[in-house]
Design a protein around this motif. Sequence first.
Motif, PDB file in Angstrom:
ATOM      1  N   ALA A  13       0.687  -1.244  -0.078  1.00  0.00           N
ATOM      2  CA  ALA A  13      -0.008  -0.042  -0.001  1.00  0.00           C
ATOM      3  C   ALA A  13       0.803   1.285  -0.101  1.00  0.00           C
ATOM      4  CB  ALA A  13      -0.918   0.101   1.164  1.00  0.00           C
ATOM      5  N   ASN A  14       1.908   1.243  -0.817  1.00  0.00           N
ATOM      6  CA  ASN A  14       2.606   2.609  -0.869  1.00  0.00           C
ATOM      7  C   ASN A  14       2.346   3.564  -2.093  1.00  0.00           C
ATOM      8  OD1 ASN A  14       3.632   0.933  -3.116  1.00  0.00           O
ATOM      9  ND2 ASN A  14       5.721   0.609  -2.608  1.00  0.00           N
ATOM     10  N   ASN A  15       1.252   3.387  -2.559  1.00  0.00           N
ATOM     11  CA  ASN A  15       0.630   4.293  -3.745  1.00  0.00           C
ATOM     12  C   ASN A  15       1.810   4.011  -5.156  1.00  0.00           C
ATOM     13  OD1 ASN A  15      -1.745   5.272  -2.318  1.00  0.00           O
ATOM     14  ND2 ASN A  15      -0.390   6.557  -0.906  1.00  0.00           N
ATOM     15  N   SER A  16       2.605   3.047  -4.962  1.00  0.00           N
ATOM     16  CA  SER A  16       3.137   3.067  -6.343  1.00  0.00           C
ATOM     17  C   SER A  16       2.557   2.729  -7.578  1.00  0.00           C
ATOM     18  CB  SER A  16       4.274   2.003  -5.958  1.00  0.00           C
ATOM     19  OG  SER A  16       3.986   0.849  -5.969  1.00  0.00           O
ATOM     20  N   ARG A  17       3.321   2.863  -8.724  1.00  0.00           N
ATOM     21  CA  ARG A  17       2.565   2.632  -9.840  1.00  0.00           C
ATOM     22  C   ARG A  17       3.726   1.977 -10.803  1.00  0.00           C
ATOM     23  NH1 ARG A  17       1.052   8.542 -11.879  1.00  0.00           N
ATOM     24  NH2 ARG A  17       0.442   7.551 -13.755  1.00  0.00           N
ATOM     25  N   ILE A  18       3.160   0.845 -11.737  1.00  0.00           N
ATOM     26  CA  ILE A  18       4.122   0.050 -12.437  1.00  0.00           C
ATOM     27  C   ILE A  18       4.168   0.687 -13.975  1.00  0.00           C
ATOM     28  CG2 ILE A  18       4.638  -2.185 -13.508  1.00  0.00           C
ATOM     29  CD1 ILE A  18       3.190  -3.147 -10.641  1.00  0.00           C
ATOM     30  N   TYR A  68      15.256  12.874  -9.583  1.00  0.00           N
ATOM     31  CA  TYR A  68      13.770  13.016  -9.100  1.00  0.00           C
ATOM     32  C   TYR A  68      13.713  12.361  -7.810  1.00  0.00           C
ATOM     33  CZ  TYR A  68      13.346  15.089 -13.696  1.00  0.00           C
ATOM     34  OH  TYR A  68      13.440  15.799 -14.444  1.00  0.00           O
ATOM     35  N   ASN A  69      12.685  12.721  -6.999  1.00  0.00           N
ATOM     36  CA  ASN A  69      12.704  11.924  -5.563  1.00  0.00           C
ATOM     37  C   ASN A  69      11.628  10.882  -5.819  1.00  0.00           C
ATOM     38  OD1 ASN A  69      12.894  11.725  -2.965  1.00  0.00           O
ATOM     39  ND2 ASN A  69      11.198  13.235  -2.526  1.00  0.00           N
ATOM     40  N   VAL A  70      12.073  10.054  -6.451  1.00  0.00           N
ATOM     41  CA  VAL A  70      11.254   8.748  -6.416  1.00  0.00           C
ATOM     42  C   VAL A  70      11.895   7.702  -6.283  1.00  0.00           C
ATOM     43  CG1 VAL A  70       9.707   9.855  -8.340  1.00  0.00           C
ATOM     44  CG2 VAL A  70      11.703   8.651  -9.026  1.00  0.00           C
ATOM     45  N   GLU A  71      11.182   6.549  -5.945  1.00  0.00           N
ATOM     46  CA  GLU A  71      11.783   5.132  -5.601  1.00  0.00           C
ATOM     47  C   GLU A  71      11.615   4.252  -6.765  1.00  0.00           C
ATOM     48  OE1 GLU A  71      10.396   3.569  -2.012  1.00  0.00           O
ATOM     49  OE2 GLU A  71      10.987   5.191  -0.708  1.00  0.00           O
ATOM     50  N   ASN A 104      13.435  -4.159 -22.750  1.00  0.00           N
ATOM     51  CA  ASN A 104      12.195  -3.635 -21.711  1.00  0.00           C
ATOM     52  C   ASN A 104      12.600  -3.735 -20.310  1.00  0.00           C
ATOM     53  OD1 ASN A 104      10.411  -5.748 -20.724  1.00  0.00           O
ATOM     54  ND2 ASN A 104      10.583  -6.001 -22.960  1.00  0.00           N
ATOM     55  N   LEU A 105      12.241  -2.706 -19.750  1.00  0.00           N
ATOM     56  CA  LEU A 105      12.192  -2.949 -18.243  1.00  0.00           C
ATOM     57  C   LEU A 105      10.907  -2.550 -17.620  1.00  0.00           C
ATOM     58  CD1 LEU A 105      15.295  -0.540 -17.221  1.00  0.00           C
ATOM     59  CD2 LEU A 105      15.170  -3.023 -16.786  1.00  0.00           C
ATOM     60  N   ILE A 106      10.463  -3.427 -16.668  1.00  0.00           N
ATOM     61  CA  ILE A 106       9.254  -3.493 -15.942  1.00  0.00           C
ATOM     62  C   ILE A 106       9.610  -2.723 -14.665  1.00  0.00           C
ATOM     63  CG2 ILE A 106       7.329  -4.175 -14.690  1.00  0.00           C
ATOM     64  CD1 ILE A 106       7.348  -4.531 -17.914  1.00  0.00           C
ATOM     65  N   VAL A 107       9.287  -1.504 -14.120  1.00  0.00           N
ATOM     66  CA  VAL A 107       9.667  -0.845 -12.976  1.00  0.00           C
ATOM     67  C   VAL A 107       8.432  -0.443 -12.118  1.00  0.00           C
ATOM     68  CG1 VAL A 107      11.820  -0.032 -13.808  1.00  0.00           C
ATOM     69  CG2 VAL A 107       9.934   1.554 -13.950  1.00  0.00           C
ATOM     70  N   GLU A 108       8.847  -0.324 -10.886  1.00  0.00           N
ATOM     71  CA  GLU A 108       7.605   0.470  -9.987  1.00  0.00           C
ATOM     72  C   GLU A 108       8.144   1.490  -9.589  1.00  0.00           C
ATOM     73  OE1 GLU A 108       6.016  -0.634  -5.432  1.00  0.00           O
ATOM     74  OE2 GLU A 108       7.873  -1.531  -6.151  1.00  0.00           O
ATOM     75  N   LEU A 109       7.476   2.657  -9.760  1.00  0.00           N
ATOM     76  CA  LEU A 109       7.847   4.087  -9.168  1.00  0.00           C
ATOM     77  C   LEU A 109       7.017   4.480  -8.061  1.00  0.00           C
ATOM     78  CD1 LEU A 109       8.096   6.111 -12.772  1.00  0.00           C
ATOM     79  CD2 LEU A 109       9.777   4.980 -11.109  1.00  0.00           C
ATOM     80  N   GLY A 110       7.809   4.869  -7.017  1.00  0.00           N
ATOM     81  CA  GLY A 110       6.818   5.185  -5.727  1.00  0.00           C
ATOM     82  C   GLY A 110       7.391   6.479  -5.462  1.00  0.00           C
ATOM     83  N   GLY A 111       6.223   7.263  -4.607  1.00  0.00           N
ATOM     84  CA  GLY A 111       6.726   8.639  -4.307  1.00  0.00           C
ATOM     85  C   GLY A 111       5.660   9.361  -4.402  1.00  0.00           C
ATOM     86  N   ARG A 121       6.841  13.933 -13.087  1.00  0.00           N
ATOM     87  CA  ARG A 121       8.111  14.741 -13.396  1.00  0.00           C
ATOM     88  C   ARG A 121       9.047  13.528 -14.059  1.00  0.00           C
ATOM     89  NH1 ARG A 121      10.825  17.992  -9.278  1.00  0.00           N
ATOM     90  NH2 ARG A 121      12.140  18.716 -11.082  1.00  0.00           N
ATOM     91  N   ALA A 122       9.191  12.676 -13.251  1.00  0.00           N
ATOM     92  CA  ALA A 122      10.295  11.530 -13.675  1.00  0.00           C
ATOM     93  C   ALA A 122       9.833  10.986 -15.016  1.00  0.00           C
ATOM     94  CB  ALA A 122      10.469  10.437 -12.487  1.00  0.00           C
ATOM     95  N   LEU A 123       8.596  10.684 -15.151  1.00  0.00           N
ATOM     96  CA  LEU A 123       8.133  10.340 -16.518  1.00  0.00           C
ATOM     97  C   LEU A 123       8.254  11.072 -17.634  1.00  0.00           C
ATOM     98  CD1 LEU A 123       4.511   8.662 -15.509  1.00  0.00           C
ATOM     99  CD2 LEU A 123       6.546   7.330 -15.899  1.00  0.00           C
ATOM    100  N   ARG A 124       8.090  12.396 -17.501  1.00  0.00           N
ATOM    101  CA  ARG A 124       8.264  13.435 -18.540  1.00  0.00           C
ATOM    102  C   ARG A 124       9.975  13.361 -18.909  1.00  0.00           C
ATOM    103  NH1 ARG A 124       5.440  16.994 -15.493  1.00  0.00           N
ATOM    104  NH2 ARG A 124       7.105  18.235 -14.885  1.00  0.00           N
ATOM    105  N   PHE A 125      10.758  13.145 -17.896  1.00  0.00           N
ATOM    106  CA  PHE A 125      11.958  13.183 -18.115  1.00  0.00           C
ATOM    107  C   PHE A 125      12.449  12.026 -19.021  1.00  0.00           C
ATOM    108  CE2 PHE A 125      16.227  11.154 -16.732  1.00  0.00           C
ATOM    109  CZ  PHE A 125      17.271  12.300 -17.078  1.00  0.00           C
TER     110      PHE A 125
END
Length: 359
Positions: free
Chosen positions: A261-266, A288-291, A309-316, A323-327
């Motif tokens: 339940a850390n509000n992360s997205r994949i 960026y301040n993301v995990e 490809n990489l499958i990653v979990e972005l949290g924060g 902002r990280a996605l835009r980058f």
Amino acid sequence: MIEFHQVSKVFDSGENKVAALKNINLTVEKGDIFGVIGFSGAGKSTLIRTVNLLEYPTSGDVIVEGKNLANMSEKEIREAKKNIGMIFQHFNLLNSKTVFDNVAMPLILSKNKKKDIEARVHEILRFVGLEDKAKNYPDQLSGGQKQRVGIARALATNPSILLCDEATSALDPQTTKSILDLLKRINEEYKITILIITHEMEVIKQICNRVAVMENGQIIETGSVFDIFAHPKTDTTRNFVKSVVRDEVPKSVYKILKENANNSRIFKIEFFGTDSGQPIVSNTAKTYNVEINVLFGNITELQEIPFGNLIVELGGDHHEIERALRFIINQDIEVREVFEDGSQHRVDFERLVGNALHG
């Protein structure tokens, strides 16, 4: 080289009519190794058999080197077929004949001189690596060796086109690779155009430069192998691509992430060519301040171009993730958000920019 114009084939058994091919339009260029892939019953075997008239089209035209074989006399057809070799799934060798005699058969039927036949057969057996098996019988050979005999026989008349009907599906993976390597050599050294049908995407990946996907007697997608792998447009094509390029997160992982339940997205980050060498993940984490938690990744090569490809979990924080996605996207790298049901949706850069302007 090979053109299909509105080609249909209907099998009529009296009460039942089965449409095996439905208005096929397709072009195989000279020098191609062109793959046709589909599940059983898609119509791909029927398609390839119309090229040398093992099956006559019900309607439409199959043009081979500028000529429609269906409009020729029997004598003209026999002459034209010398330019079309064919390799079969189950070898189709004569067990009562030696390897030499099997390979010589098309030349004997063409009434070539004995001296010319001997020279040609030895030349082709040497090319396929079976010169020492000339006096053996098919039952004394392995599956891979039998298929090499089939290939040698198909090459005996110096064809300009080679048809491969599931030529590797009866072979183990290592032998399959050796046969595919041989077919690639044939294409490069003899300048022979190859049309290969298969239900194995790995075969398409290894040697083809173009591919068509068939379903229910129709072509549903066609393009370069790289484009089909990188941007499949139909569910059937995506399923074939997934058999070679894994990009799924196991449901058990989703369950663990949900429990946290850390509000992360994949997200799935796709790499092409020189993008594959960029340290995107580390640069994003530093900036960026993301995990970032890497869940899965792989890289392969398509037509000598790296693809992965990489499958990653972005949290924060939500805005920091955007902002990280835009980058990432600004590096000309495609990003798709992955959801628990397995669906994927491309992340829209314009939407992210709009959010930034208004937020």
